[in-house]
Design a protein around this motif. Sequence first.
Motif, PDB file in Angstrom:
ATOM      1  N   GLN A 127       7.877   5.878 -15.228  1.00 16.38           N
ATOM      2  CA  GLN A 127       7.489   4.867 -14.403  1.00 16.38           C
ATOM      3  C   GLN A 127       6.353   4.238 -14.600  1.00 16.38           C
ATOM      4  OE1 GLN A 127       8.988   5.680 -10.380  1.00 16.38           O
ATOM      5  NE2 GLN A 127       9.571   7.740 -11.054  1.00 16.38           N
ATOM      6  N   SER A 128       5.309   4.821 -15.639  1.00 16.22           N
ATOM      7  CA  SER A 128       4.381   3.990 -15.999  1.00 16.22           C
ATOM      8  C   SER A 128       3.863   4.712 -17.222  1.00 16.22           C
ATOM      9  CB  SER A 128       3.193   4.322 -14.893  1.00 16.22           C
ATOM     10  OG  SER A 128       2.638   5.729 -15.138  1.00 16.22           O
ATOM     11  N   ASP A 129       2.741   4.090 -17.737  1.00 10.38           N
ATOM     12  CA  ASP A 129       2.146   4.884 -19.012  1.00 10.38           C
ATOM     13  C   ASP A 129       1.091   5.649 -18.713  1.00 10.38           C
ATOM     14  OD1 ASP A 129       3.552   3.094 -20.711  1.00 10.38           O
ATOM     15  OD2 ASP A 129       1.933   1.448 -20.355  1.00 10.38           O
ATOM     16  N   ASP A 130       0.980   6.348 -17.565  1.00 11.94           N
ATOM     17  CA  ASP A 130       0.283   7.469 -17.222  1.00 11.94           C
ATOM     18  C   ASP A 130       0.610   8.575 -18.056  1.00 11.94           C
ATOM     19  OD1 ASP A 130      -1.255   9.508 -16.058  1.00 11.94           O
ATOM     20  OD2 ASP A 130      -0.811   8.701 -14.124  1.00 11.94           O
ATOM     21  N   PRO A 131      -0.299   9.252 -18.793  1.00 10.76           N
ATOM     22  CA  PRO A 131       0.224  10.702 -19.676  1.00 10.76           C
ATOM     23  C   PRO A 131       0.721  11.675 -18.809  1.00 10.76           C
ATOM     24  CG  PRO A 131      -2.322  10.260 -19.607  1.00 10.76           C
ATOM     25  CD  PRO A 131      -1.664   9.111 -18.926  1.00 10.76           C
ATOM     26  N   GLN A 132       0.265  11.701 -17.321  1.00 11.07           N
ATOM     27  CA  GLN A 132       0.934  12.825 -16.409  1.00 11.07           C
ATOM     28  C   GLN A 132       2.402  12.413 -15.942  1.00 11.07           C
ATOM     29  OE1 GLN A 132      -1.053  15.416 -16.164  1.00 11.07           O
ATOM     30  NE2 GLN A 132      -2.549  14.042 -17.389  1.00 11.07           N
ATOM     31  N   GLU A 133       2.905  11.345 -16.671  1.00 12.77           N
ATOM     32  CA  GLU A 133       4.315  11.292 -16.044  1.00 12.77           C
ATOM     33  C   GLU A 133       5.054  12.498 -16.674  1.00 12.77           C
ATOM     34  OE1 GLU A 133       5.750   9.286 -14.063  1.00 12.77           O
ATOM     35  OE2 GLU A 133       4.441   7.428 -13.780  1.00 12.77           O
ATOM     36  N   SER A 162       8.830   0.003 -14.619  1.00 13.60           N
ATOM     37  CA  SER A 162       8.063   0.078 -13.367  1.00 13.60           C
ATOM     38  C   SER A 162       8.510  -0.198 -12.275  1.00 13.60           C
ATOM     39  CB  SER A 162       6.619  -0.743 -13.563  1.00 13.60           C
ATOM     40  OG  SER A 162       7.026  -2.135 -13.665  1.00 13.60           O
ATOM     41  N   LEU A 163       8.078  -0.116 -10.903  1.00 13.59           N
ATOM     42  CA  LEU A 163       8.780  -0.509  -9.715  1.00 13.59           C
ATOM     43  C   LEU A 163       8.674  -2.103  -9.811  1.00 13.59           C
ATOM     44  CD1 LEU A 163       9.504   0.443  -6.729  1.00 13.59           C
ATOM     45  CD2 LEU A 163       7.174  -0.552  -6.185  1.00 13.59           C
ATOM     46  N   GLU A 164       7.798  -2.834 -10.176  1.00 15.44           N
ATOM     47  CA  GLU A 164       7.956  -4.173 -10.384  1.00 15.44           C
ATOM     48  C   GLU A 164       8.968  -4.517 -11.344  1.00 15.44           C
ATOM     49  OE1 GLU A 164       4.940  -7.905 -10.983  1.00 15.44           O
ATOM     50  OE2 GLU A 164       4.304  -6.122 -11.392  1.00 15.44           O
ATOM     51  N   GLY A 176       0.559   7.380  -8.719  1.00 15.57           N
ATOM     52  CA  GLY A 176       0.940   8.233  -9.849  1.00 15.57           C
ATOM     53  C   GLY A 176       1.300   9.509  -9.189  1.00 15.57           C
ATOM     54  N   PRO A 177       2.097  10.425 -10.208  1.00 16.85           N
ATOM     55  CA  PRO A 177       2.698  11.783  -9.635  1.00 16.85           C
ATOM     56  C   PRO A 177       1.693  12.710  -8.991  1.00 16.85           C
ATOM     57  CG  PRO A 177       2.409  11.737 -12.072  1.00 16.85           C
ATOM     58  CD  PRO A 177       1.775  10.453 -11.544  1.00 16.85           C
ATOM     59  N   HIS A 178       2.103  13.511  -7.908  1.00 18.14           N
ATOM     60  CA  HIS A 178       1.272  14.664  -7.440  1.00 18.14           C
ATOM     61  C   HIS A 178       1.382  15.484  -8.474  1.00 18.14           C
ATOM     62  CE1 HIS A 178       1.338  13.095  -3.377  1.00 18.14           C
ATOM     63  NE2 HIS A 178       2.602  13.031  -3.167  1.00 18.14           N
ATOM     64  N   PRO A 179       0.221  16.411  -8.678  1.00 18.48           N
ATOM     65  CA  PRO A 179       0.246  17.615  -9.558  1.00 18.48           C
ATOM     66  C   PRO A 179       1.262  18.404  -9.741  1.00 18.48           C
ATOM     67  CG  PRO A 179      -1.931  17.688  -7.987  1.00 18.48           C
ATOM     68  CD  PRO A 179      -0.917  16.711  -7.674  1.00 18.48           C
ATOM     69  N   TRP A 180       2.171  18.687  -8.490  1.00 17.62           N
ATOM     70  CA  TRP A 180       3.213  19.372  -8.808  1.00 17.62           C
ATOM     71  C   TRP A 180       4.556  18.660  -9.215  1.00 17.62           C
ATOM     72  CZ3 TRP A 180       0.951  18.085  -4.051  1.00 17.62           C
ATOM     73  CH2 TRP A 180       1.467  17.313  -3.295  1.00 17.62           C
TER      74      TRP A 180
END
Length: 525
Positions: free
Chosen positions: A407-413, A422-424, A511-515
């Motif tokens: 859903q994004s380029d965030d490494p935490q995905e 993405s949503l957009e 972005g994602p929650h830690p869990w």
Amino acid sequence: MTTTAPVPHPRELTPGQGTLQLDITSTLDANSEAVATANWLRRELGAATGLPLTAPQSGDAPTIELTVDASLGEPSEGYRLTVTPDGVRILGTDPAGVFYGAQTLRQLLPASSFRQAPVHGTEKLELAAVDIADSPRFRWRGVMLDVARHFLPKREILRYIDLLAMHKLNVLHLHLTDDQGWRVEIQRYPKLTEVSSWRRESQVGASQPPTFDDRPHGGYYTQDDIREIVAYAAQRHITVVPEVDVPGHSQAAIAAYPELGSGATLEVATQWGIIPEVLNVSDATLDFYRGVFTELMDLFPSPYICVGGDECPKDQWRASPEAQERIRAEGLADEEELQSWFIRQLDDFLTAHGRRLLGWDEILQGGLAPGATVLSWRGTSGGIDAARAGHDVIMCPVETSYLDYRQSDDPQEPIPVGPRLSLEDVYTAETVPGELSAREAEHVLGGQVNIWSEHLDSARRVDYMAFPRVSAFAESVWMRGQRSYQEFLPRLTEHLRRLDALGVEYRPRSGPHPWQQRPGVAGRS
């Protein structure tokens, strides 16, 4: 008091003057064709608010009135909703229209109206006066849910039906079989559930070489489970479309009945990806699947039955004397035409039983079965070609419709797969390809998003990947006229409160929650 527009946005929304109070004295009534929606609304709002919403006494005007009126002047599934200080009136062209009007009414109430019990006791609810006229842009507004790779219990399917209905989506496409599992009971072939419904382990992530979890996985729906799912969906004006994938993606079935494949002894697949084992093209194999589809047609009243037809490697057929003899006997040019011939046999069978074959756009290769409807997933070209040839199309191109994509380029995905979606991207995607003429575009029945579950091993993971992108998609296939992503975002903020009330573990916009993260589990680009 202002009115927050629901999701998806109605075609016309005009604020009125004043407010309406709903309280313990409020009543609910419906004409005969709208009784089912009245029962649904009374149950849902009553659970959340504690309001009984009883039928009015003889001669009294109801506070909420639901009516099916075919002369309304709205298209199929259309409705008009009016809130005044005197009451709520919902008129629908058909029962589905009344139901969608009731869904809109629910979104005009506080987000707490989506809970399963009152959180502050029975209380008064205030509705701003408003006049809404609405109808959908497309008749096919679908979500495909892959329960073959990772099984979802029946209760989760019912929950997803409610979530689709909330968003005015009307097709649930269940991907019931694949190399890694078979999820529907077929009584004449019991080993499909005894053997094919579970695997000894599953690949974790997309690393190469693959790693595995050493944990058996499985499950299936009994025929009564399917009947319950179909009936539950029908009450919410959702058609459940079954998919049994052939001639590729069939290793689970072959593991139970080796005579369907090359004859080799196999297990249900544990690794993701395209697997070389495919069905053979014997008369016996076709008869086997005619038996499967006979039972499916008894369970699923859907006009459409999906046979897959995607990602079928041809190496076994090239090496098979039986397949080569079939090519010669049928006067076919090559293995691509052999796959088309195989699909046509099933198309003839389904057509003879009053159904329509649905398949992924690979069924275009080697010639399309005459009555087939195409799911255009490898971009838009398959849908364009099919529409120009006069075939109906559902658009679900991978670039804008595959909700297993990151859903994004965030490494935490978690387990990031594919390019970013993405949503957009989902919201702004156009369902009808611009290359089609107005007449050709009439063959585009609508759109669909696909939730593939190789890396979604629980309902929580599915929630994270599905929402709020399903909310954005719903608006794109329902709303007529020009859409604005910037206008959508404030409404989405309120809509997320509704999802919170329902317990949906969506991806936060930040972005994602830690869990929700999966550190150390590799994805793929």
